[in-house]
Design a protein around this motif. Structure first.
Motif, mmCIF file in Angstrom:
data_model
loop_
_atom_site.group_PDB
_atom_site.id
_atom_site.type_symbol
_atom_site.label_atom_id
_atom_site.label_comp_id
_atom_site.label_asym_id
_atom_site.label_seq_id
_atom_site.Cartn_x
_atom_site.Cartn_y
_atom_site.Cartn_z
ATOM 1 N N SER A 137 0.285 -1.433 -0.101
ATOM 2 C CA SER A 137 0.032 0.256 0.101
ATOM 3 C C SER A 137 0.964 1.427 -0.031
ATOM 4 C CB SER A 137 -0.795 0.179 1.095
ATOM 5 O OG SER A 137 -0.178 0.161 2.574
ATOM 6 N N ARG A 138 2.365 1.403 -0.118
ATOM 7 C CA ARG A 138 2.950 1.879 -0.401
ATOM 8 C C ARG A 138 3.017 3.218 -1.523
ATOM 9 N NH1 ARG A 138 9.438 1.405 2.116
ATOM 10 N NH2 ARG A 138 10.585 3.872 0.929
ATOM 11 N N PRO A 139 3.802 4.564 -1.158
ATOM 12 C CA PRO A 139 2.761 5.186 -2.419
ATOM 13 C C PRO A 139 4.391 4.863 -3.299
ATOM 14 C CG PRO A 139 2.666 6.371 -0.600
ATOM 15 C CD PRO A 139 2.350 5.671 -0.214
ATOM 16 N N ILE A 140 4.168 4.733 -4.185
ATOM 17 C CA ILE A 140 5.228 4.762 -5.947
ATOM 18 C C ILE A 140 6.378 5.736 -5.092
ATOM 19 C CG2 ILE A 140 6.057 4.752 -8.137
ATOM 20 C CD1 ILE A 140 3.453 3.266 -8.520
ATOM 21 N N GLY A 141 5.944 7.176 -5.019
ATOM 22 C CA GLY A 141 6.784 8.256 -4.660
ATOM 23 C C GLY A 141 7.640 8.364 -3.791
ATOM 24 N N SER A 142 7.068 7.258 -2.753
ATOM 25 C CA SER A 142 7.918 6.937 -1.346
ATOM 26 C C SER A 142 9.314 5.923 -1.562
ATOM 27 C CB SER A 142 6.943 7.083 -0.373
ATOM 28 O OG SER A 142 6.538 4.881 -0.083
ATOM 29 N N LEU A 143 9.054 5.608 -2.690
ATOM 30 C CA LEU A 143 10.196 4.766 -2.548
ATOM 31 C C LEU A 143 11.483 4.701 -3.612
ATOM 32 C CD1 LEU A 143 8.548 1.533 -5.333
ATOM 33 C CD2 LEU A 143 9.335 1.224 -2.425
ATOM 34 N N SER A 144 12.922 4.022 -3.274
ATOM 35 C CA SER A 144 14.296 5.016 -3.376
ATOM 36 C C SER A 144 14.296 4.245 -5.342
ATOM 37 C CB SER A 144 15.272 3.569 -2.942
ATOM 38 O OG SER A 144 15.452 2.916 -3.575
ATOM 39 N N GLY A 145 14.925 5.086 -6.086
ATOM 40 C CA GLY A 145 15.405 5.080 -6.995
ATOM 41 C C GLY A 145 15.509 3.064 -7.288
#
Length: 534
Positions: free
Chosen positions: A153-161
């Motif tokens: 459920s974590r937003p994609i934008g919060s992921l590292s590259g």
């Protein structure tokens, strides 16, 4: 259509022709590895094959489900990770539901030809893409790429590259298209994830075309190597693994150099024969016994023989001149010493060093003449350790000691120059002084055409070469290299490894490169979460 075809592709950017008349095909089960110098057109070819860009001439015939690994996912930053997985599975679920519907239709109307034809097409697609294993495959792929522990459920934008790249790669492996195009897919992957990727690709039923600097990956995955080498007239395809390709390539270069030398020698002899043979043969002997008739007959025969020899030599000269092999181009060949001559007996030492949350080293000493390989997953503390050794990062606790006069230099992963408009030659001259041991033009790291280009216009790999050149302009006593094989061409990487083996001073290398690690001769230090792994 299950085969990927490229026919006479031409692509230019401005006045620079990147690809010219390229032909390529990849069928089911074939896995092609693209290799060549940086900037030679590997990524461009992948974009043309995928349809992301159009060629200036030529055409690409591709399966309808050809997919290209994109570095950025086509989802809004606030979309959850589950949206990417659901999208990858959507076509499988649609086809499965449609097969169920058609199955019910055919149970009631077994003679429905239209329904039977559609059912057959969908069933073939399902078998090609292993539909009934798709949901299980999604779980395996997420786990194998180290994403199973991430909240879906974590937003994609919060992921590292790196996490976003792995998520994009996971979506491709779940879809399992008929043709898969990958550009540096092992970037941001640890050893376990790379091994998993190798196994998945090796078992794919479709075609794979991949550009990579990861030599161990190419060796494990590829059934063919495609070399984009303009010096040999375009692209050349080699069957077999990367190791097979290396062996054949070395033999080719030796044969090419030998053939060129042999032909040049023959050309020189032929030119000399044509120019001088007729004049060196003296048939104007003195007439004996006033036998003018015999003299003329003999002179005529000699003249005909000379004329024939000259004609034959000229004919061979014309033929060889027209068809001679081109001079083998000079290869970038690293020629400098990476370190000083190990006359300095000093060392760099760490005692009780702590960098909060990043590094904990109790005792480490590297002296001149010693070699140390630092390994560990991304985020293990390798770069932090090198920066502490170089004196660029002060530890929060403990001490970093360097012997008086000891010169320590670090090649970092991310290279930045203060003035991007200055050319490489200027930076090298500043570092080397008035009398460099090796001029930049002979160092073997940059082609002559790039020496006076602003460093800001150079590729990432070229800028790293310039940074390395600046470091070895005055070879340090201890050289620290952070992922030195990143962004370098495969051939230059081998040159660098040879130079590392013969460097007389101290060398510390932090690397995830499995090929380099396999051949390492020296001590090793494994880090995990900033601590030395026992």
């Amino acid at each position: 259509m299950s085969v990927l075809h490229a026919l006479d592709l031409v692509k230019s950017y401005g006045d620079r022709v990147v690809l010219d008349g390229v032909r390529l095909s990849a069928g089911p089960g074939q896995r092609l590895g693209l290799v060549g110098e940086n900037g030679i057109g590997k990524s461009t070819l992948l974009r043309l094959l995928s349809g992301a860009e159009e060629p200036d001439a030529g055409e690409v015939q591709r399966p309808g489900d050809t997919e290209f690994l994109r570095q950025e996912l086509p989802f809004p930053s606030d979309a959850p990770l589950s949206a990417v997985v659901d999208d990858a599975l959507a076509e499988f679920h649609r086809v499965r539901d449609r097969l169920d519907e058609l199955g019910e239709t055919l149970a009631d109307r077994p003679d429905d030809a239209a329904a039977l034809a559609v059912y057959g097409e969908l069933l073939e697609w399902a078998q090609d893409h292993d539909l009934w294993d798709a949901d299980h495959r999604a779980k395996l792929v997420l786990d194998g790429l180290g994403l199973s522990g991430v909240d879906m459920s974590r937003p994609i934008g919060s992921l590292s590259g790196g996490q976003r790249t792995r998520l994009a790669l996971a979506a491709l492996l779940i879809r399992q298209p008929r043709a898969m195009l990958l550009d540096e897919p092992t970037n941001h992957l640890d050893d376990e994830a790379v091994t998993f990727l190798e196994q998945r690709l090796a078992n794919l039923p479709g075609a794979v075309v991949v550009a990579s600097h990861d030599r161990a990956f190419l060796d494990a995955v590829c059934t063919d190597i495609v070399d984009l080498d303009p010096s040999r007239g375009g692209i050349t395809r080699y069957g077999g693994t990367y190791s097979d390709y290396l062996g054949v390539k070395r033999l080719e270069r030796v044969r090419w150099e030998q053939q060129y030398a042999t032909e040049q020698k023959e050309l020189k002899e032929l030119r000399q024969a044509v120019a001088t043979t007729a004049h060196e043969v003296n048939h104007a002997r003195t007439i004996k016994d006033n036998n003018k008739i015999g003299y003329d007959r003999h002179g005529g025969r000699v003249q005909k023989q000379i004329s024939r020899r000259v004609r034959n030599a000229q004919q061979r000269l014309d033929e060889l001149t027209a068809n001679q092999v081109r001079r083998p181009p000079a290869q970038l060949s690293f020629t400098a010493a990476l370190t000083g001559a190990a006359t300095h007996e000093g060392a760099v030492s760490l005692r009780g060093v702590r960098v909060h949350g990043r590094l904990a080293i109790d005792d480490l000493t590297v002296g001149t003449g010693e070699r140390l390989l630092v390994t560990g997953p991304n985020g293990a503390g390798k770069s932090t350790l090198l920066r502490v050794l170089a004196g660029q990062l002060a530890p929060d606790a403990g001490s970093a000691y360097r012997s008086a006069g000891l010169r320590v230099a670090l090649l970092e992963q991310d290279v930045e120059f203060p003035d991007p408009q200055r050319p490489a030659r200027s930076y090298y001259a500043e570092a080397a002084g008035d009398d460099p041991a090796v001029p930049l033009s002979r160092l073997g790291l940059l082609a002559g055409r790039d020496l006076d280009r602003p460093v800001g216009q150079l590729s990432t790999g070229q800028r790293r070469r310039v940074a390395l050149a600046v470091l070895v302009a005055r070879p340090p006593d201890v050289l620290l290299l952070d992922e030195p094989t990143n962004h370098l061409s495969l051939r230059l990487v081998e040159e660098l490894e040879d130079a590392l083996r013969s460097a007389p001073g101290g060398v510390v290398v932090a690397s995830h490169d499995r090929w380099l690690r396999r051949g390492w001769q020296g001590a090793e230090l494994a880090l995990i979460d900033g601590h030395v792994r026992a």
